[in-house]
Design a protein around this motif. Structure first.
Motif, short mmCIF file in Angstrom:
data_model
loop_
_atom_site.label_atom_id
_atom_site.label_comp_id
_atom_site.label_asym_id
_atom_site.label_seq_id
_atom_site.Cartn_x
_atom_site.Cartn_y
_atom_site.Cartn_z
N ARG A 117 60.36 35.28 69.26
CA ARG A 117 61.51 34.39 69.40
C ARG A 117 62.76 35.17 69.78
O ARG A 117 63.62 34.67 70.50
N GLN A 190 53.96 17.44 65.06
CA GLN A 190 54.59 17.28 63.76
C GLN A 190 53.88 18.08 62.67
O GLN A 190 54.41 18.26 61.58
N THR A 194 56.66 25.41 62.85
CA THR A 194 57.32 26.41 63.68
C THR A 194 57.51 25.94 65.12
O THR A 194 58.02 26.70 65.95
N TRP A 195 57.10 24.72 65.42
CA TRP A 195 57.24 24.19 66.78
C TRP A 195 58.48 23.34 66.89
O TRP A 195 58.85 22.61 65.97
N SER A 196 59.12 23.39 68.06
CA SER A 196 60.30 22.57 68.33
C SER A 196 60.25 22.12 69.79
O SER A 196 60.25 22.96 70.70
N ASP A 197 60.20 20.80 70.01
CA ASP A 197 60.23 20.29 71.39
C ASP A 197 61.50 20.72 72.10
O ASP A 197 61.48 21.08 73.28
N GLU A 198 62.60 20.69 71.37
CA GLU A 198 63.89 21.04 71.98
C GLU A 198 63.91 22.49 72.44
O GLU A 198 64.49 22.81 73.49
N ARG A 199 63.27 23.36 71.69
CA ARG A 199 63.29 24.77 72.07
C ARG A 199 62.29 25.09 73.16
O ARG A 199 62.61 25.77 74.13
N TYR A 200 61.06 24.61 73.03
CA TYR A 200 59.98 25.06 73.90
C TYR A 200 59.75 24.17 75.12
O TYR A 200 59.09 24.60 76.06
#
Length: 207
Positions: A117, A190, A194-200
């Motif tokens: 990251r 969901q 550790t996952w984020s749609d906004e980030r990845y």
């Protein structure tokens, strides 16, 4: 055993300090219960195999991706407790399994995830291949190498081929972790803390 007890106390205290049970109020309750139902049987596998075939699936890196490190640590401790209750291994062996198959790989996976990251761009392939696949292989092999090295220094019998076996088993764990992470990214994001749609998934900035 003293080292493993010290690592256990330190890690559990650090994890509980951030009150990870608050995350169970959302969608992470289902994967948490699934881990407690399935993972103990995979950790019991070495006890059911013939002597000398210590095949071991960890699942620690996958739990870090799904639950985050603070929640993954007590869940892995619960898995180890179930292994002790359901299996025939003595407490010292289960404690060693919890530290070197659960705690240390989970902590290394956390560190690898932080590094990716920090120094690599946010990309879905960095997440699935970097954290899910390659990161898991590195974390599991490094944990196994540490175990072999420490036990050798403490007088244990360590063969050079043990590192080869650790390397091969790490890739098996990495394949399953990368596969499950990719499936969850596509169909159940969901379940990945550790996952984020906004980030990845955000589009790259315009030049």
């Amino acid at each position: 055993m003293v080292l493993e007890l010290a690592l256990t106390v330190l890690a559990v205290a650090a994890a509980l300090a951030v009150r990870p049970w608050r995350m169970l109020r959302g969608p992470l309750l289902s994967p948490t219960l699934a881990a407690l139902a399935v993972l103990p049987w995979l950790w019991l596998l070495p006890q059911k195999l013939p002597a000398g075939m210590a095949v071991q699936f960890s699942g620690a890196s996958l739990l870090v991706l799904m639950l985050g490190w603070p929640l993954a640590v007590p869940v892995l401790l619960g898995v180890a407790a179930l292994v002790w209750l359901l299996g025939q291994a003595p407490l010292q062996a289960v404690l060693s399994q919890w530290v070197w198959v659960g705690l240390v790989p989970a902590t290394l996976a956390l560190a690898i995830g932080w590094a990716l990251r920090r120094w690599l761009p946010p990309n879905v392939f960095i997440y699935t291949l970097g954290r899910g696949f390659l990161g898991t292989a590195v974390a599991l092999f490094a944990s196994g190498a540490l175990y072999e090295g420490i036990h050798h220094l403490m007088g244990g019998v360590t063969l050079h081929e043990a590192l080869v076996a650790r390397w091969l088993m790490a890739w098996g764990d990495a394949f399953l972790t990368g596969l499950v992470a990719a499936v969850f990214v596509a169909f159940a994001p969901q379940w990945l803390a550790t996952w984020s749609d906004e980030r990845y998934l955000r589009p790259p900035p315009k030049a």
